[in-house]
Design an enzyme around this catalytic site. Structure first.
Site, short mmCIF file in Angstrom:
data_model
loop_
_atom_site.label_atom_id
_atom_site.label_comp_id
_atom_site.label_asym_id
_atom_site.label_seq_id
_atom_site.Cartn_x
_atom_site.Cartn_y
_atom_site.Cartn_z
N GLU A 62 0.81 -1.22 0.00
CA GLU A 62 0.00 0.00 0.00
C GLU A 62 0.85 1.27 0.00
O GLU A 62 0.51 2.25 -0.67
CB GLU A 62 -0.95 -0.01 1.20
CG GLU A 62 -2.12 -0.96 1.08
CD GLU A 62 -1.74 -2.41 1.33
OE1 GLU A 62 -2.53 -3.31 1.00
OE2 GLU A 62 -0.62 -2.65 1.86
N HIS A 131 -10.43 -6.23 8.26
CA HIS A 131 -11.30 -6.13 7.09
C HIS A 131 -12.59 -5.36 7.36
O HIS A 131 -13.48 -5.35 6.51
CB HIS A 131 -11.64 -7.53 6.55
CG HIS A 131 -10.49 -8.26 5.93
ND1 HIS A 131 -9.40 -8.68 6.67
CD2 HIS A 131 -10.26 -8.63 4.65
CE1 HIS A 131 -8.55 -9.30 5.86
NE2 HIS A 131 -9.04 -9.28 4.63
#
Length: 327
Positions: A62, A131
């Site tokens: 990321e 998540h």
């Protein structure tokens, strides 16, 4: 152009496609966004139609994804990066806060950072750790970033295009539990509202409920339930978290005298704290009760089998409404 019924996932997909058709400087980048079409299929079919140079499958990195986007923005591109899940954003947090948010200010406005960072956020999908986060306050608290959250398919279609066209960096939050849930009718010839505006989505007279992203649906269900008990709740979809658009909020609270804020993020120092402070400052003499907040508990996101106990639901929001009326 005929109207069609679409999901939020389809609306975002269509909005990305339209933005890419309109401007060849727009490109997409992220983990599995190309061949797979994204884990939620938001970018489905786009690599096939626009090619691997414009829809780029990135490594699982990321910080590298966002850092690359900064370089592309410096070269005149308009990168749209997907963070696969909300909890994966933290390796990129350094790039977002130290580079993306500050570059325009650092250069005295000479350098634009037209980057959109798409983040599926919130819970309710039975996922594992990392998540189901709600990190919006961490970005809204960072000067130099714009932060918006869509809640429905039509907003998804328009807001993603508006965010891409915007010259400042936008954190674009998408309520993942809504991706494939409800359908709405899209009129592509309509004129959308400006990006950084909040909207009354249900008119009412007795109390104001503020929500954004996944809790807008919860708030609307609360208003329906309250109606059967003779209470009229006004629901506002905030849509933009930084900057906040408070004018419709103040107008509503001055009429109703009561305000409840709900979000999936935990209550402590969440968006509700800023909203409560501003409403209290501006509407003090109109309030019949303190502004009340309904959110998750101050723990890390729990295992999915007990997430329904953790997330604010209809009962907890209605309980806050009852507490407001008890004053």
């Amino acid at each position: 152009m005929s109207n069609q019924k679409i999901t939020l996932a389809k609306g975002l997909n269509m909005g990305l496609r339209k933005a890419m058709e309109d401007d060849d400087k727009v490109l997409l980048m992220g983990e599995d966004v190309g061949k797979l079409g994204g884990v939620f299929r938001i970018t489905d079919g786009l690599q096939k139609d626009f090619g691997e140079d414009r829809v780029i499958d990135s490594p699982l990195a990321e910080s590298g994804i966002v850092g690359t986007a900064v370089g592309m923005a410096l070269r005149g591109y308009r990168p749209v990066v997907e963070i696969q899940f909300d909890g994966f954003v933290y390796p990129a947090y350094d790039q977002i806060v130290c580079q993306v948010a500050k570059y325009t200010y650092r250069s005295q406005g000479k350098v634009k950072m037209p980057i959109v960072i798409r983040i599926p956020f919130g819970g309710g999908i039975g996922a594992v750790e990392h998540h189901s986060e709600s990190p919006e306050a961490q970005f809204a608290h960072t000067p130099g970033l714009k932060v918006v959250a869509c809640s429905n398919p039509v907003d998804g279609y328009w807001m993603i295009q508006q965010a891409i066209a915007h010259d400042d960096p936008v954190i674009f939050l998408e309520p993942k539990r809504q991706y494939h849930a409800d359908k709405a009718e899209l009129d592509e010839s309509a004129t959308p509202e400006p990006l950084f505006t909040s909207r009354v989505v249900r008119a009412g007279s007795d109390a104001t409920v503020l929500a954004y992203g996944p809790t807008v649906k919860t708030a609307l269900k609360c208003a329906e339930a309250a109606e059967s008990e003779g209470r009229s709740l006004e629901v506002i979809d905030l849509r933009t978290l930084s900057p906040l658009d408070m004018a419709p909020v103040y107008e509503s609270v001055r009429r109703t005298g009561r305000c409840v804020v709900t979000h999936e993020a935990h209550v402590n120092l969440g968006m509700g704290a800023e909203l409560a402070a501003r409403v209290t400052e501006e509407c003090f003499y109109s309030l019949e009760a303190p502004v009340l907040r309904v959110g998750a508990f101050d723990t890390p996101y729990p295992p999915s089998r007990i997430e329904e106990e953790y997330l604010p639901d209809l009962d907890r929001v209605l309980d806050a409404v009852d507490r407001s009326f008890a004053y």
